[in-house]
Design a protein around this motif. Structure first.
Motif, PDB file in Angstrom:
ATOM      1  N   GLY A   1       9.567  19.689 -47.428  1.00  0.00           N
ATOM      2  CA  GLY A   1      10.496  18.840 -46.686  1.00  0.00           C
ATOM      3  C   GLY A   1      11.849  18.694 -47.344  1.00  0.00           C
ATOM      4  N   SER A   2      11.886  18.722 -48.680  1.00  0.00           N
ATOM      5  CA  SER A   2      13.157  18.569 -49.374  1.00  0.00           C
ATOM      6  C   SER A   2      14.065  19.782 -49.194  1.00  0.00           C
ATOM      7  CB  SER A   2      12.924  18.320 -50.866  1.00  0.00           C
ATOM      8  OG  SER A   2      12.176  19.370 -51.446  1.00  0.00           O
TER       9      SER A   2
ATOM     10  N   ASP B   1       4.063  18.615 -48.336  1.00  0.00           N
ATOM     11  CA  ASP B   1       4.875  17.420 -48.117  1.00  0.00           C
ATOM     12  C   ASP B   1       6.113  17.778 -47.301  1.00  0.00           C
ATOM     13  OD1 ASP B   1       6.230  15.049 -48.216  1.00  0.00           O
ATOM     14  OD2 ASP B   1       5.925  14.719 -50.355  1.00  0.00           O
TER      15      ASP B   1
ATOM     16  N   ARG C   1       8.224  15.491 -46.093  1.00  0.00           N
ATOM     17  CA  ARG C   1       9.201  14.405 -46.148  1.00  0.00           C
ATOM     18  C   ARG C   1      10.545  14.895 -46.685  1.00  0.00           C
ATOM     19  NH1 ARG C   1       5.898  10.044 -49.493  1.00  0.00           N
ATOM     20  NH2 ARG C   1       5.373  11.987 -50.618  1.00  0.00           N
TER      21      ARG C   1
ATOM     22  N   VAL D   1      12.879  14.161 -48.731  1.00  0.00           N
ATOM     23  CA  VAL D   1      13.294  13.380 -49.891  1.00  0.00           C
ATOM     24  C   VAL D   1      13.683  14.325 -51.013  1.00  0.00           C
ATOM     25  CG1 VAL D   1      11.847  11.405 -49.306  1.00  0.00           C
ATOM     26  CG2 VAL D   1      10.904  13.236 -50.707  1.00  0.00           C
TER      27      VAL D   1
ATOM     28  N   VAL E   1       3.948  13.676 -43.605  1.00  0.00           N
ATOM     29  CA  VAL E   1       5.129  13.764 -42.735  1.00  0.00           C
ATOM     30  C   VAL E   1       5.689  12.357 -42.516  1.00  0.00           C
ATOM     31  CG1 VAL E   1       6.031  14.495 -40.495  1.00  0.00           C
ATOM     32  CG2 VAL E   1       4.128  15.742 -41.537  1.00  0.00           C
ATOM     33  N   ASP E   2       6.989  12.208 -42.688  1.00  0.00           N
ATOM     34  CA  ASP E   2       7.681  11.009 -42.211  1.00  0.00           C
ATOM     35  C   ASP E   2       8.213  11.309 -40.812  1.00  0.00           C
ATOM     36  OD1 ASP E   2       7.279   9.396 -44.375  1.00  0.00           O
ATOM     37  OD2 ASP E   2       9.203   9.833 -45.330  1.00  0.00           O
TER      38      ASP E   2
ATOM     39  N   CYS F   1       1.190   9.784 -42.705  1.00  0.00           N
ATOM     40  CA  CYS F   1       2.541   9.464 -42.248  1.00  0.00           C
ATOM     41  C   CYS F   1       2.984   8.158 -42.930  1.00  0.00           C
ATOM     42  CB  CYS F   1       2.570   9.319 -40.725  1.00  0.00           C
ATOM     43  SG  CYS F   1       4.206   8.957 -40.058  1.00  0.00           S
TER      44      CYS F   1
ATOM     45  N   LYS G   1       5.904   6.877 -43.358  1.00  0.00           N
ATOM     46  CA  LYS G   1       6.980   6.172 -42.653  1.00  0.00           C
ATOM     47  C   LYS G   1       7.017   6.629 -41.210  1.00  0.00           C
ATOM     48  CE  LYS G   1      10.882   5.629 -44.752  1.00  0.00           C
ATOM     49  NZ  LYS G   1      12.234   5.851 -45.324  1.00  0.00           N
TER      50      LYS G   1
END
Length: 479
Positions: free
Chosen positions: A67-68, A103, A105, A107, A150-151, A181, A183
């Motif tokens: 995700g980043s 991941d 997310r 971030v 996952v966000d 999840c 968020k």
């Protein structure tokens, strides 16, 4: 070209490898683990989906923080990563694959800097020993169900193509994978869509929930059982809950409200509660207060309908006695008996860090009632009294008291009533009086961020602000 911009031998080798896709895919099985992150990152940036698919299936680290790297969601790249997970699931578990978490997310993740070669110690002996420990993990440790994190942040009335594809991919794999999840943010989505999402992502993995869907009470009641399953929820923001006028405060409406509020008894980890533009719970706060089990750190009820009975309950609720953040902005407290708010403030002086009463129609008597408790809030870092009608005399007393609070870094005060003539701002008087108040404050301590704001201008919907410099609203600037 300077020495610093010259590519390293490793970078040149990677670029050469990735130019020939078939060669790169065949080399994945034998690729040294320290080269996986830089190769993956390079392939990701150039959207070489076939290489990504092959690398995910033999990923040699416990976590793949993809995700980043996804600054802008790209469907084909997402499909490649998910295809790699499928490849991993359908083959005999490879010895070299240690993957436990994918991941998604968005971030910042230090993984890509360390293992991607951006830092010199990526191949240090300490890092190598760490990897060797990972390789020595028992087989049972390696074969735990793969976790997908996952966000979800949805701002429109329907899912975008990436979220749609992920949801469709996840549904038939729910038994073989763990979907988390942390968020979940939903805006202007029908309740049926959110429930479909919660049928895939385990509700007890949700830590932050934001609902801004302008639901009526019937939809909220339909959602209630899923809220009760979010047993690790720490932060809940709810906005835009309306009364169905055809119900006219009937027994049915009461049932809907109680069904929803009763779920708070199951949220044992809840610390931060935000309610904005919620018009359906007025007179029902007793039910919510009784359901709160643990101390809250944040209570924010803004632009919402409340009753006197609701306010009376606040200081009686032990779950509010350790509040760090209290925000009642946009609630017209002028029309209520103010004593409960005074008692609540006095009960949280040891913990309170931020206090906001913007646009609450407070007058001199309200501020005077707050001053004894406010003076004891030694941890206070922010106060906001914008949009209230307070005289110069009481403001001088308020500023004198808050000037002794050494932790304050952000202060928002209203311009004194004497700045106005029949509701119109007198600019010279505004500057003169606010300057005097600033001098009073600076005589005791040097404020970090302090401002005095006039009322909202009806012409441009802005306010004149006196701070380190004077900021005029658009109407005054055009004069």
């Amino acid at each position: 070209m300077s020495f610093q911009t010259l590519p390293t031998l490793v970078q040149l080798a990677l670029q050469s490898l990735l130019r020939v896709e078939a060669l790169a895919i065949s080399a994945v099985q034998d690729l040294p683990w320290v080269l996986f992150p830089p190769v993956f990152k390079e392939a990701f940036n150039h959207r070489q989906t076939n290489i990504l698919r092959a690398m995910v299936a033999v990923w040699p680290f416990p976590c793949l923080p993809v995700g980043s790297l996804m600054k802008n969601p790209h469907l084909e790249t997402l499909q490649a990563v998910l295809d790699g997970v499928d490849l991993l699931l359908t083959q005999v578990w490879p010895r070299s694959c240690k993957l436990k978490v994918v991941d998604f997310r968005a971030v910042n993740h230090n993984f890509w800097h360390v293992w991607g070669g951006a830092e010199d110690h990526a191949c240090s002996p300490q890092v190598i020993r760490k990897q060797q420990k990972l390789e020595d993990l028992p087989k049972s440790e390696e074969r735990q169900p793969l976790k997908i994190i996952v966000d979800i942040c949805l701002k429109f009335c329907r899912l975008d193509e990436c979220h749609t594809h992920l949801l469709q991919w996840a549904k038939p794999r729910k038994k073989s994978l763990q979907f988390c999840c942390p968020k979940l943010q939903m805006k202007v989505l029908p309740v049926c869509t959110i429930i479909e999402i919660l049928k895939v992502f385990e509700p007890d993995t949700i830590q932050e929930l934001e609902l801004n869907s302008r639901w009526r009470l019937e939809a909220l009641a339909h959602f209630a059982p899923y809220l009760g399953q979010m047993r690790n929820l720490q932060k809940f923001l709810m906005a835009g809950v309306y009364v169905d006028h055809c119900l006219r405060k009937t027994f049915t409406e009461m049932e809907y409200v109680h069904k929803f509020l009763s779920q708070f008894s199951k949220l044992n980890c809840l610390q931060h509660l935000y309610m904005n533009q919620v018009y359906s719970f007025s007179g029902h706060m007793d039910h919510l207060v009784r359901c709160l089990k643990n101390p809250l750190e944040t209570l924010s009820i803004t632009l919402s309908l409340v009753s006197q009975s609701d306010l009376n309950l606040l200081p009686q609720c032990q779950s509010l006695w350790q509040l760090k953040h209290l925000n009642l902005s946009g609630i017209p407290l002028f029309f209520f008996h103010f004593k409960p708010i005074q008692i609540l403030l006095e009960s949280i002086t040891a913990t309170l860090q931020t206090l906001e009463f913007e646009g609450c129609e407070l007058n001199d008597s309200h501020i005077t009632a707050l001053l004894p408790g406010l003076s004891q809030c030694s941890q206070l870092t922010k106060i906001n009294f914008y949009g209230n009608g307070i005289s110069m005399l009481v403001l001088e007393d308020l500023v004198h008291r808050t000037a002794k609070l050494r932790q304050l870094t952000h202060e928002l005060y209203p311009a004194p009533l004497e700045c106005y003539d029949n509701g119109s701002l007198i600019l010279d008087r505004f500057i003169q009086l606010c300057s005097s108040l600033m001098t009073t404050l600076r005589a005791i301590r040097q404020p970090e961020k302090v401002s005095f704001g006039a009322g909202i201008c009806s012409g441009c919907n802005e306010r004149c602000v006196f701070s380190l410099e004077i900021k005029l609203c658009s109407c005054w600037q055009s004069d």
